[in-house]
Design an enzyme around this catalytic site. Structure first.
Site, PDB file in Angstrom:
ATOM      1  N   GLU A 146       0.838  -1.212   0.000  1.00  0.00           N
ATOM      2  CA  GLU A 146       0.000   0.000   0.000  1.00  0.00           C
ATOM      3  C   GLU A 146       0.870   1.259   0.000  1.00  0.00           C
ATOM      4  O   GLU A 146       1.865   1.337   0.713  1.00  0.00           O
ATOM      5  CB  GLU A 146      -0.880   0.010   1.249  1.00  0.00           C
ATOM      6  CG  GLU A 146      -1.743   1.262   1.334  1.00  0.00           C
ATOM      7  CD  GLU A 146      -2.555   1.335   2.610  1.00  0.00           C
ATOM      8  OE1 GLU A 146      -3.471   0.515   2.760  1.00  0.00           O
ATOM      9  OE2 GLU A 146      -2.274   2.215   3.445  1.00  0.00           O
ATOM     10  N   GLN A 152      -7.963  -4.561   8.114  1.00  0.00           N
ATOM     11  CA  GLN A 152      -7.267  -3.586   8.946  1.00  0.00           C
ATOM     12  C   GLN A 152      -5.975  -4.216   9.433  1.00  0.00           C
ATOM     13  O   GLN A 152      -5.900  -5.438   9.592  1.00  0.00           O
ATOM     14  CB  GLN A 152      -8.188  -3.263  10.143  1.00  0.00           C
ATOM     15  CG  GLN A 152      -7.658  -2.262  11.119  1.00  0.00           C
ATOM     16  CD  GLN A 152      -7.468  -0.921  10.460  1.00  0.00           C
ATOM     17  OE1 GLN A 152      -6.480  -0.737   9.748  1.00  0.00           O
ATOM     18  NE2 GLN A 152      -8.386  -0.005  10.680  1.00  0.00           N
ATOM     19  N   TYR A 177       1.157  -2.534   4.688  1.00  0.00           N
ATOM     20  CA  TYR A 177       0.979  -1.087   4.728  1.00  0.00           C
ATOM     21  C   TYR A 177       2.388  -0.503   4.794  1.00  0.00           C
ATOM     22  O   TYR A 177       3.029  -0.543   5.854  1.00  0.00           O
ATOM     23  CB  TYR A 177       0.228  -0.680   5.997  1.00  0.00           C
ATOM     24  CG  TYR A 177      -1.228  -1.110   6.054  1.00  0.00           C
ATOM     25  CD1 TYR A 177      -2.236  -0.225   5.690  1.00  0.00           C
ATOM     26  CD2 TYR A 177      -1.600  -2.373   6.504  1.00  0.00           C
ATOM     27  CE1 TYR A 177      -3.574  -0.589   5.774  1.00  0.00           C
ATOM     28  CE2 TYR A 177      -2.942  -2.747   6.584  1.00  0.00           C
ATOM     29  CZ  TYR A 177      -3.914  -1.847   6.217  1.00  0.00           C
ATOM     30  OH  TYR A 177      -5.227  -2.203   6.300  1.00  0.00           O
TER      31      TYR A 177
HETATM   32  C1  LIG Z   1      -7.762  -2.103   4.202  1.00  0.00           C
HETATM   33  C2  LIG Z   1      -8.304  -0.730   4.572  1.00  0.00           C
HETATM   34  C3  LIG Z   1      -8.012   0.365   3.771  1.00  0.00           C
HETATM   35  C4  LIG Z   1      -8.520   1.623   4.081  1.00  0.00           C
HETATM   36  N1  LIG Z   1      -8.225   2.676   3.263  1.00  0.00           N
HETATM   37  C5  LIG Z   1      -8.750   3.901   3.518  1.00  0.00           C
HETATM   38  C6  LIG Z   1      -8.495   5.007   2.661  1.00  0.00           C
HETATM   39  O1  LIG Z   1      -7.767   4.896   1.671  1.00  0.00           O
HETATM   40  N2  LIG Z   1      -9.051   6.204   2.980  1.00  0.00           N
HETATM   41  C7  LIG Z   1      -9.862   6.369   4.074  1.00  0.00           C
HETATM   42  O2  LIG Z   1     -10.337   7.476   4.303  1.00  0.00           O
HETATM   43  N3  LIG Z   1     -10.122   5.337   4.913  1.00  0.00           N
HETATM   44  C8  LIG Z   1      -9.589   4.112   4.661  1.00  0.00           C
HETATM   45  N4  LIG Z   1      -9.859   3.067   5.507  1.00  0.00           N
HETATM   46  C9  LIG Z   1     -10.615   3.325   6.733  1.00  0.00           C
HETATM   47  C10 LIG Z   1     -12.138   3.215   6.549  1.00  0.00           C
HETATM   48  O3  LIG Z   1     -12.629   4.211   5.673  1.00  0.00           O
HETATM   49  C11 LIG Z   1     -12.752   3.370   7.917  1.00  0.00           C
HETATM   50  O4  LIG Z   1     -12.360   2.301   8.746  1.00  0.00           O
HETATM   51  C12 LIG Z   1     -14.236   3.602   7.997  1.00  0.00           C
HETATM   52  O5  LIG Z   1     -14.556   4.064   9.297  1.00  0.00           O
HETATM   53  C13 LIG Z   1     -15.083   2.336   7.752  1.00  0.00           C
HETATM   54  O6  LIG Z   1     -15.043   1.977   6.432  1.00  0.00           O
HETATM   55  P1  LIG Z   1     -15.728   0.616   5.911  1.00  0.00           P
HETATM   56  O7  LIG Z   1     -15.539   0.611   4.451  1.00  0.00           O
HETATM   57  O8  LIG Z   1     -15.281  -0.537   6.697  1.00  0.00           O
HETATM   58  O9  LIG Z   1     -17.257   0.959   6.262  1.00  0.00           O
HETATM   59  P2  LIG Z   1     -18.566   0.087   6.406  1.00  0.00           P
HETATM   60  O10 LIG Z   1     -18.442  -1.242   5.775  1.00  0.00           O
HETATM   61  O11 LIG Z   1     -19.692   0.958   5.971  1.00  0.00           O
HETATM   62  O12 LIG Z   1     -18.648  -0.176   7.949  1.00  0.00           O
HETATM   63  C14 LIG Z   1     -18.509   0.876   8.894  1.00  0.00           C
HETATM   64  C15 LIG Z   1     -19.055   0.463  10.229  1.00  0.00           C
HETATM   65  O13 LIG Z   1     -20.454   0.524  10.218  1.00  0.00           O
HETATM   66  C16 LIG Z   1     -21.068  -0.742  10.432  1.00  0.00           C
HETATM   67  N5  LIG Z   1     -22.159  -0.822   9.466  1.00  0.00           N
HETATM   68  C17 LIG Z   1     -22.054  -1.038   8.135  1.00  0.00           C
HETATM   69  N6  LIG Z   1     -23.276  -0.980   7.568  1.00  0.00           N
HETATM   70  C18 LIG Z   1     -24.155  -0.701   8.551  1.00  0.00           C
HETATM   71  C19 LIG Z   1     -25.558  -0.506   8.602  1.00  0.00           C
HETATM   72  N7  LIG Z   1     -26.307  -0.615   7.514  1.00  0.00           N
HETATM   73  N8  LIG Z   1     -26.107  -0.229   9.797  1.00  0.00           N
HETATM   74  C20 LIG Z   1     -25.372  -0.145  10.934  1.00  0.00           C
HETATM   75  N9  LIG Z   1     -24.025  -0.326  10.941  1.00  0.00           N
HETATM   76  C21 LIG Z   1     -23.441  -0.591   9.769  1.00  0.00           C
HETATM   77  C22 LIG Z   1     -19.969  -1.766  10.226  1.00  0.00           C
HETATM   78  O14 LIG Z   1     -20.180  -2.900  11.042  1.00  0.00           O
HETATM   79  C23 LIG Z   1     -18.750  -0.991  10.631  1.00  0.00           C
HETATM   80  O15 LIG Z   1     -18.615  -1.008  12.023  1.00  0.00           O
HETATM   81  C24 LIG Z   1      -9.340   1.796   5.228  1.00  0.00           C
HETATM   82  C25 LIG Z   1      -9.627   0.694   6.058  1.00  0.00           C
HETATM   83  C26 LIG Z   1      -9.109  -0.552   5.730  1.00  0.00           C
HETATM   84  C27 LIG Z   1      -9.405  -1.712   6.634  1.00  0.00           C
END
Ligand SMILES: Cc1cc2nc3c(=O)[nH]c(=O)nc-3n(C[C@H](O)[C@H](O)[C@H](O)COP(=O)(O)OP(=O)(O)OC[C@H]3O[C@@H](n4cnc5c(N)ncnc54)[C@H](O)[C@@H]3O)c2cc1C
Ligand SMILES: NC(=O)c1ccc[n+]([C@@H]2O[C@H](COP(=O)([O-])OP(=O)(O)OC[C@H]3O[C@@H](n4cnc5c(N)ncnc54)[C@H](O)[C@@H]3O)[C@@H](O)[C@H]2O)c1
Length: 724
Positions: free
Chosen positions: A31, A209, A315
């Site tokens: 990454e 993560q 990472y």
């Molecule tokens: C490999 C990796 C790369 C990343 N890269 C970046 C990046 O480039 N830029 C950046 O800004 N961030 C990045 N992040 C961080 C990420 O944007 C954050 O962790 C963010 O807070 C959650 O993203 P997600 O896609 O997991 O969200 P989601 O899948 O939407 O989940 C977020 C949270 O909400 C809960 N949830 C999901 N859907 C619902 C629903 N319908 N109702 C209630 N709860 C729900 C889930 O259980 C989870 O706890 C990265 C994270 C990882 C693991």
């Protein structure tokens, strides 16, 4: 699909690449994030060329700043990876808190440059004010709203069919944020139905993560493999690629901060190994290589569904040496052929000679320029970590066409290889990078203090900790809990006073705060050194200088000094010039400016920037004075000022903190955007929101360094600023 004409893209989808690997092989991905400064960007291109040539990851990923804050740079970097370097690229994309038109623009841009992979993420929890920011008419289906990552997955599938391979995020220790406080702090079980939803909506792989907790990771993977979806009654994650995230340990400070930011636990045994060497950066890196290499081996030992290759995601934080050591130690690289081995002593020829093809040649030309630049500031070319037990992989090298010659290259690998064809002397290059040999080794510096105080701005790793862009680091609820409801400048003064007295562990600009508003390092509000100038800082704050950072002057104390020491224990001496950085009212600036100009230029150097980006410094003023023939110094010098340095036995002088114009400007942008983010924690039109916006527009950010650090003169800075 969009209306633009697109290249006929190679099938660089992650799932296709994985499906082409031999059963039970291991692959890895790297990454990168878009560097903050132009020099960092240029240097990263050279570094990427080195890393992709030498390490040959199956694919690379490029981060996306939350809210689209790095959109242009992320796309530029992703294009360089995909087209110039010919490495299959995954663009991270978040969907909250930005103009959603950006999402389609980014996806179209990916199509036009042949990028086939998106890591679909949510980003920060959605904020009210962005609810009305709609994409261009027609791009969203009725009722479509971007609140969760699943909304982005659905959008991509609906609008772009199966053009993209989609990855989504998984959390081995559970995801934590303010969006679902009712679920408890971190809860894997809470996340699973939503991970299932993302997968049913069209996700092809899961990337996790970062984790240092191998037990938690094993449980997570097992739980996913056996999870039965309520709706379909199927084992939804039975054979989907799950790629664990691993972050090499670059420094004590970084690991403390990053694990807090990402809510990853450091198991006690690992923590103890790091704590034991925490004051010696070189030792931390060495132990870090051991730790991550052990994690890799443990993860490789975990059972996978039939024949599914094992993936690992690193990472890198845009740093290369630790990864080089880990890949080497874990035999994740193709082997060196005899001819390659013979080229190792002649690295310049090997790098720039006949085996380098097409675009990569020019990359190495860039890297030579970068080398010259790097040698001017903080170059530590002989920095090396010696690791024992370096053995050659018993497996044969991978074969296939040269990936770097064409973006249509296929990616195949043997049992040990990473999936990128081997016609370059890759292992040789890797050894050069890790051992500091030849031109590759000289270029591949450790970037020793990339995220400490302010490292060199030309480092690709400069200034970022998670690569996701500037931020307040806490959500609105925590921000209001920590910093209350400011209604006047006096309330802000009060916050800074409470911070400097230790009553409040962070102000909105502090790095040392995690999403729960707790100290990252656990070391309290300020470093112990600040105690020595607390009275002076409080005097400044009372005068309306809201101090953000500072250090006292130190004139050669031993490197094992309990407060000021750092670096190899008992083997050297450390020095500091006094400095302070603060916001003050623009109305106070003219008088202060005059005072700084009147001070001797050999004693004081300063920089100032405002929200509009207007920059001034000792040097700009000096240059204009020279034009009026009154300067005492050479105009136009680089604006680089080493303010912390250490002298150690057998080493070049180490300069972990450098104050320079480019990093100050970059930090200035971030510092003003933090005013903006803090403002958004309050309802539109509220008194708090108006005050913070007014301050954002009208304060100036100033940094002052005293060049005198010997004896009594070490207090000169504080006397100058206190005097009226
Ligand atoms: C490999 C990796 C790369 C990343 N890269 C970046 C990046 O480039 N830029 C950046 O800004 N961030 C990045 N992040 C961080 C990420 O944007 C954050 O962790 C963010 O807070 C959650 O993203 P997600 O896609 O997991 O969200 P989601 O899948 O939407 O989940 C977020 C949270 O909400 C809960 N949830 C999901 N859907 C619902 C629903 N319908 N109702 C209630 N709860 C729900 C889930 O259980 C989870 O706890 C990265 C994270 C990882 C693991
Ligand atoms: N000038 C630049 O180019 C630049 C670039 C990046 C960051 N920064 C600054 O660095 C800070 C974070 O960097 P870091 O984590 O490496 O710094 P740090 O944690 O090493 O802090 C630097 C020193 O400032 C002291 N300090 C902390 N808060 C203070 C305050 N409110 N007033 C006076 N002194 C204080 C600390 O105790 C420590 O001694 C940011 O808040 C910003 O001010 C400046």
């Amino acid at each position: 699909m969009g209306s633009r004409t697109h290249l006929r893209p190679p099938d660089d989808k992650v799932t296709t690449l994985v499906s082409r690997l031999p059963p039970s092989s291991t692959y890895f991905s790297l990454e990168f994030f878009p560097p903050k400064t132009q020099a960092g960007f240029t240097n990263l291109q050279a570094r990427l060329a080195r890393m992709t040539t030498a390490f040959r990851p199956l694919f690379v990923t490029v981060t996306w700043g939350a809210g689209g804050s790095t959109a242009t740079k992320s796309l530029e970097l992703a294009e360089i990876c995909q087209r110039q370097l010919g490495v299959p690229t995954v663009l991270h994309l978040t969907c909250t808190n930005m103009n959603q038109k950006l999402i389609d623009e980014a996806l179209e841009e990916c199509q036009s440059v042949g990028i086939r992979n998106i890591l679909a993420l949510r980003g920060d929890p959605p904020r009210e004010e962005y609810k009305d920011v709609l994409p261009d008419p027609g791009s969203k289906a009725d009722g479509e709203e971007f609140v969760w990552a699943v909304d982005l997955v659905k959008h991509i599938r609906r609008k772009y069919g199966d053009y993209f391979c989609i990855g989504v995020a998984g959390y081995p220790e559970g995801h934590a944020d303010e969006s679902h406080p009712e679920a408890g702090k971190q809860n894997v079980e809470h996340d699973l139905p939503y991970l299932a939803e993302k997968t049913k909506a069209g996700a092809d792989f899961i990337m996790t993560q970062l984790t240092y907790d191998v037990k938690a990771y094993r449980n997570y993977e097992e739980r996913l493999r056996n999870y039965i979806d309520d709706e379909t009654k199927k084992k939804l994650f039975k054979d989907i690629p799950i790629i664990p995230g691993l972050m090499p340990i670059q420094s004590y400070q970084i690991i403390r901060r990053i694990t807090k930011l990402s809510h990853a636990k450091i198991p006690d045994d690992i923590s103890a190994r790091i704590e034991a060497v925490k004051n010696d950066d070189e030792e931390v890196k060495k132990v870090g290589v051991d730790i991550i290499s052990e994690l890799v081996e443990q993860i490789r030992g975990m059972p996978q569904p039939d024949g599914l290759p094992r993936g690992l995601h690193f990472y890198t934080l845009n740093l290369e040496k630790s990864v080089a050591f880990i890949l080497e130690r874990c035999k994740l690289l193709p082997t060196t052929s005899e001819s390659e081995a013979s080229s190792s002593d002649d690295s310049d020829v090997a790098v720039e000679g006949k085996e380098i093809v097409n675009g990569i040649k020019s990359q190495h030309q860039i890297s030579n320029r970068a080398k010259r630049r790097a040698s001017s500031v903080n170059a530590q070319p002989h920095n090396r970590v010696i690791l024992g037990n370096r053995t050659k992989s018993p497996n044969g090298a991978a074969t296939g066409p040269n990936v770097l010659s064409s973006i249509t290259a296929k990616h195949e690998a043997d049992e040990s290889g990473s999936g990128i064809p081997a016609s370059q002397p890759t292992r040789t290059h890797n050894l050069m990078i890790s051992e500091g040999q030849g031109s590759l080794g000289r270029e591949a510096t450790w970037d020793d203090f990339p995220n400490g105080r302010w490292g060199p701005s030309h480092s690709p790793a400069f200034g970022e900790i998670d690569g996701y862009g500037p931020s307040l680091k806490v959500g609105p609820i925590t921000a209001r809990r920590l910093w209350g409801h400011p209604k006047s400048a006096a309330d802000i003064t009060d916050l800074f006073k409470r911070h400097v007295t230790g009553e409040l562990h962070a102000v909105p600009w502090s790095d040392d705060v995690d999403a729960d508003g707790v100290s990252n390092t656990g070391e309290g509000a300020l470093r112990a050194e600040t105690e020595h100038i607390r009275k002076e800082l409080l005097d400044l704050i009372n005068q309306g200088y809201w101090t953000l950072a500072s250090q006292p002057a130190i004139d050669g104390v031993r490197s094992d000094h309990p407060t000021f020491g750092w670096g190899p224990k008992g083997e050297g001496f450390v020095f500091q010039k006094a400095f302070v950085e603060f916001f003050c009212a623009s109305s106070a600036w003219p008088a202060l400016r005059q005072k700084l100009i009147d001070a001797s230029e050999t004693d004081i150097s300063w920089m100032k920037i405002d929200a509009q980006g207007d920059f001034e410094s000792t040097e700009t003023v000096s240059t204009s004075k020279t034009n009026g023939a009154s300067s005492k110094r050479t105009p136009g010098t680089s604006g680089v000022n080493a303010v912390t340095w250490g002298v150690f036995r057998g080493k070049e002088i180490v300069t972990p903190t450098i104050i320079e114009a480019e990093s100050f400007r970059t930090w200035g942008e971030e510092a003003y955007s933090i005013w903006g983010e803090w403002r958004r924690c309050f309802p539109r039109g509220s008194r708090e929101e108006k005050l913070l916006e007014e301050l954002r527009r009208t304060v100036v950010l100033v940094n002052v360094v005293s060049q005198r650090y010997v004896g009594e003169e070490g207090m000169a800075l504080w006397k100058l600023l206190a005097g009226n």
